[in-house]
Write an enzyme that holds these catalytic residues in place. Structure first.
Site, PDB file in Angstrom:
ATOM      1  N   ASP A   1       0.750  -1.288  -0.120  1.00 55.43           N
ATOM      2  CA  ASP A   1       0.158  -0.008   0.037  1.00 55.43           C
ATOM      3  C   ASP A   1       0.959   1.049  -0.155  1.00 55.43           C
ATOM      4  O   ASP A   1       1.750   1.210   0.837  1.00 55.43           O
ATOM      5  CB  ASP A   1      -0.870  -0.028   1.368  1.00 55.43           C
ATOM      6  CG  ASP A   1      -1.867   1.044   1.335  1.00 55.43           C
ATOM      7  OD1 ASP A   1      -1.799   2.130   0.780  1.00 55.43           O
ATOM      8  OD2 ASP A   1      -2.930   0.927   2.021  1.00 55.43           O
TER       9      ASP A   1
ATOM     10  N   TYR B   1     -10.963  13.987  -8.071  1.00 54.38           N
ATOM     11  CA  TYR B   1     -10.086  13.209  -8.439  1.00 54.38           C
ATOM     12  C   TYR B   1      -8.866  14.280  -9.294  1.00 54.38           C
ATOM     13  O   TYR B   1      -7.613  13.941  -8.838  1.00 54.38           O
ATOM     14  CB  TYR B   1     -10.365  12.212  -9.590  1.00 54.38           C
ATOM     15  CG  TYR B   1      -9.479  11.644 -10.664  1.00 54.38           C
ATOM     16  CD1 TYR B   1      -8.796  10.620 -10.114  1.00 54.38           C
ATOM     17  CD2 TYR B   1      -9.388  12.286 -11.870  1.00 54.38           C
ATOM     18  CE1 TYR B   1      -7.713   9.807 -10.899  1.00 54.38           C
ATOM     19  CE2 TYR B   1      -8.429  11.324 -12.626  1.00 54.38           C
ATOM     20  CZ  TYR B   1      -7.789  10.616 -12.125  1.00 54.38           C
ATOM     21  OH  TYR B   1      -6.733   9.972 -12.996  1.00 54.38           O
TER      22      TYR B   1
HETATM   23  N1  LIG Z   1      -7.626   5.454 -16.655  1.00 50.03           N
HETATM   24  C1  LIG Z   1      -7.816   6.496 -17.242  1.00 50.03           C
HETATM   25  O1  LIG Z   1      -8.477   6.718 -18.197  1.00 50.03           O
HETATM   26  C2  LIG Z   1      -6.564   7.378 -16.780  1.00 50.03           C
HETATM   27  C3  LIG Z   1      -5.696   7.294 -16.116  1.00 50.03           C
HETATM   28  N2  LIG Z   1      -4.788   8.266 -15.853  1.00 50.03           N
HETATM   29  C4  LIG Z   1      -3.772   7.949 -14.485  1.00 50.03           C
HETATM   30  O2  LIG Z   1      -2.861   6.655 -15.292  1.00 50.03           O
HETATM   31  C5  LIG Z   1      -2.483   6.044 -14.115  1.00 50.03           C
HETATM   32  C6  LIG Z   1      -2.638   4.663 -14.364  1.00 50.03           C
HETATM   33  O3  LIG Z   1      -4.185   4.380 -14.432  1.00 50.03           O
HETATM   34  P1  LIG Z   1      -5.100   2.944 -14.748  1.00 50.03           P
HETATM   35  O4  LIG Z   1      -3.798   1.894 -14.828  1.00 50.03           O
HETATM   36  O5  LIG Z   1      -5.781   3.179 -15.695  1.00 50.03           O
HETATM   37  O6  LIG Z   1      -5.590   2.740 -13.213  1.00 50.03           O
HETATM   38  P2  LIG Z   1      -5.972   1.484 -12.539  1.00 50.03           P
HETATM   39  O7  LIG Z   1      -7.371   1.876 -11.835  1.00 50.03           O
HETATM   40  O8  LIG Z   1      -6.217   0.203 -13.652  1.00 50.03           O
HETATM   41  O9  LIG Z   1      -4.879   0.962 -11.571  1.00 50.03           O
HETATM   42  C7  LIG Z   1      -4.733   1.616 -10.595  1.00 50.03           C
HETATM   43  C8  LIG Z   1      -4.111   0.651  -9.608  1.00 50.03           C
HETATM   44  O10 LIG Z   1      -3.437   1.171  -8.288  1.00 50.03           O
HETATM   45  C9  LIG Z   1      -3.896   0.401  -7.312  1.00 50.03           C
HETATM   46  N3  LIG Z   1      -4.017   1.033  -6.042  1.00 50.03           N
HETATM   47  C10 LIG Z   1      -5.042   1.655  -5.641  1.00 50.03           C
HETATM   48  N4  LIG Z   1      -4.836   2.317  -4.318  1.00 50.03           N
HETATM   49  C11 LIG Z   1      -3.402   1.938  -3.973  1.00 50.03           C
HETATM   50  C12 LIG Z   1      -2.847   1.962  -2.783  1.00 50.03           C
HETATM   51  N5  LIG Z   1      -3.019   2.679  -1.718  1.00 50.03           N
HETATM   52  N6  LIG Z   1      -1.609   1.410  -2.648  1.00 50.03           N
HETATM   53  C13 LIG Z   1      -1.021   0.679  -3.974  1.00 50.03           C
HETATM   54  N7  LIG Z   1      -1.779   0.483  -4.989  1.00 50.03           N
HETATM   55  C14 LIG Z   1      -2.929   1.012  -5.136  1.00 50.03           C
HETATM   56  C15 LIG Z   1      -4.877  -0.424  -7.655  1.00 50.03           C
HETATM   57  O11 LIG Z   1      -5.043  -1.664  -7.040  1.00 50.03           O
HETATM   58  C16 LIG Z   1      -4.812  -0.352  -9.144  1.00 50.03           C
HETATM   59  O12 LIG Z   1      -4.083  -1.833  -9.296  1.00 50.03           O
HETATM   60  C17 LIG Z   1      -2.975   6.561 -12.891  1.00 50.03           C
HETATM   61  O13 LIG Z   1      -2.388   7.284 -12.254  1.00 50.03           O
HETATM   62  C18 LIG Z   1      -4.355   7.478 -13.444  1.00 50.03           C
HETATM   63  O14 LIG Z   1      -4.530   8.399 -12.463  1.00 50.03           O
HETATM   64  C19 LIG Z   1      -4.608   9.346 -16.274  1.00 50.03           C
HETATM   65  C20 LIG Z   1      -5.453   9.821 -17.404  1.00 50.03           C
HETATM   66  C21 LIG Z   1      -6.438   8.802 -17.544  1.00 50.03           C
END
Ligand SMILES: NC(=O)C1=CN([C@@H]2O[C@H](COP(=O)(O)OP(=O)(O)OC[C@H]3O[C@@H](n4cnc5c(N)ncnc54)[C@H](O)[C@@H]3O)[C@@H](O)[C@H]2O)C=CC1
Length: 282
Positions: free
Chosen positions: A38, A127
């Site tokens: 975490d 967010y």
């Molecule tokens: N999905 C989208 O459309 C967009 C995403 N982003 C950014 O891109 C990055 C990647 O996004 P995705 O892979 O799509 O997100 P995702 O939601 O698929 O993955 C996020 C991961 O973070 C983990 N997580 C959450 N809280 C946590 C904690 N306290 N400690 C450790 N791990 C934790 C979750 O278990 C998950 O595996 C993020 O920073 C997001 O803000 C930016 C623009 C658009």
């Protein structure tokens, strides 16, 4: 062998990195995620940095539920700000480079033309606000950092708009999709390649960069393209944002200017529709 830490290791973007990490065979990738790791727990973060010689930390961990964040402000803050800060401080102490992923939702969308890295931020929701504060926390804690802002991420993995449209398109004959929010879809596989390039080529022009695919689309355009390419027979009707109220306000125009990353990395960026074809026909 250099160790690259990838947080949020089970998420969409991290899975795209995992899918291609063998291209950087001189590195050992360590993927971590909840519940064991975490990022809000400083002790756990520090312990991992002490036990492994980390050269880069790619922070893909985030609280990404845009609407839910409006009612879970503290949790969103703790992951997107405190968590990012914990990693940045550990990177600083252990001489590692950090790549922090951020979002076009740091902008309010009122500018009317594409956003450059130094343009004024003004997030509309919790967010976006926490992601912006996360950027600040990282840049204040450590010099050797990259903030990569991206938008509308999708891929073969995880939860995303493309998958939702494929599912709904198969269930329904008509779908209403918002046509007055304009941005750029980004194939997470393309972003993953850029992240690996930064790591492998030891790029040292630190700072904030914008990366999305090329071009401009509304969610309606995006949905139309998904159905056309995936040959799904579903009628898409354009609707206005006010006809589809959500807890979080979203920017109406968040297209980002990518000149800075194109120059720094000497890359060409694929047009969003080309990447969508690649993803859907993979
Ligand atoms: N999905 C989208 O459309 C967009 C995403 N982003 C950014 O891109 C990055 C990647 O996004 P995705 O892979 O799509 O997100 P995702 O939601 O698929 O993955 C996020 C991961 O973070 C983990 N997580 C959450 N809280 C946590 C904690 N306290 N400690 C450790 N791990 C934790 C979750 O278990 C998950 O595996 C993020 O920073 C997001 O803000 C930016 C623009 C658009």
């Amino acid at each position: 062998m250099k160790n690259v830490l990838v947080t949020g290791g089970n998420g969409q973007l991290a899975t795209c990195i995992k899918d291609i990490d063998s291209r950087a065979s001189e590195y050992h990738f360590i993927y971590v995620d909840l519940p064991d790791f975490d990022i809000t727990d400083k002790e756990i973060v520090n312990r991992l940095f002490e036990a492994n010689d980390i050269s880069h930390c790619i922070n893909c961990a985030a609280y990404t539920a845009v609407d839910k964040a409006e009612s879970e402000k503290e949790l969103a803050y703790s992951v997107n700000v405190t968590g990012a800060k914990n990693l940045a401080e550990a990177c600083d102490e252990h001489h590692a480079i950090m790549i922090q992923i951020s979002t076009d939702f740091v902008f309010d969308g009122n500018q009317g033309f594409s956003y450059k890295e130094n343009d004024k931020t003004n997030p509309l929701g919790v967010y976006g606000a926490t992601k912006w504060q996360g950027e600040l926390a990282v840049s204040q804690a450590l010099e050797r950092h990259f903030v990569l802002r991206t938008s509308w991420l999708y891929s073969e993995f995880g939860h995303n708009f493309v998958k939702t449209m494929q599912r709904l398109g198969a269930e329904r004959e008509i779908l209403n999709v918002v046509s007055d929010q304009i941005g750029t879809p980004t194939y997470a596989g393309d972003l993953a390649k850029v992240i690996l390039k930064i790591v492998q080529e030891d790029i040292n022009e630190y700072g904030t960069y914008h990366y999305s695919n090329e071009g401009v689309a509304s969610w309606y355009d995006f949905a139309m393209a998904i159905f056309e390419i995936a040959e799904i027979n579903c009628n898409v009707l354009p609707i206005k944002t006010e006809a589809y109220p959500t807890p979080a306000k979203r920017p109406s125009f968040s297209v980002m200017d990518k000149s800075k990353i194109k120059n720094a990395l000497q890359i060409e960026i694929p047009y969003w529709r080309e990447s969508l074809v690649r993803c859907l026909t993979n």
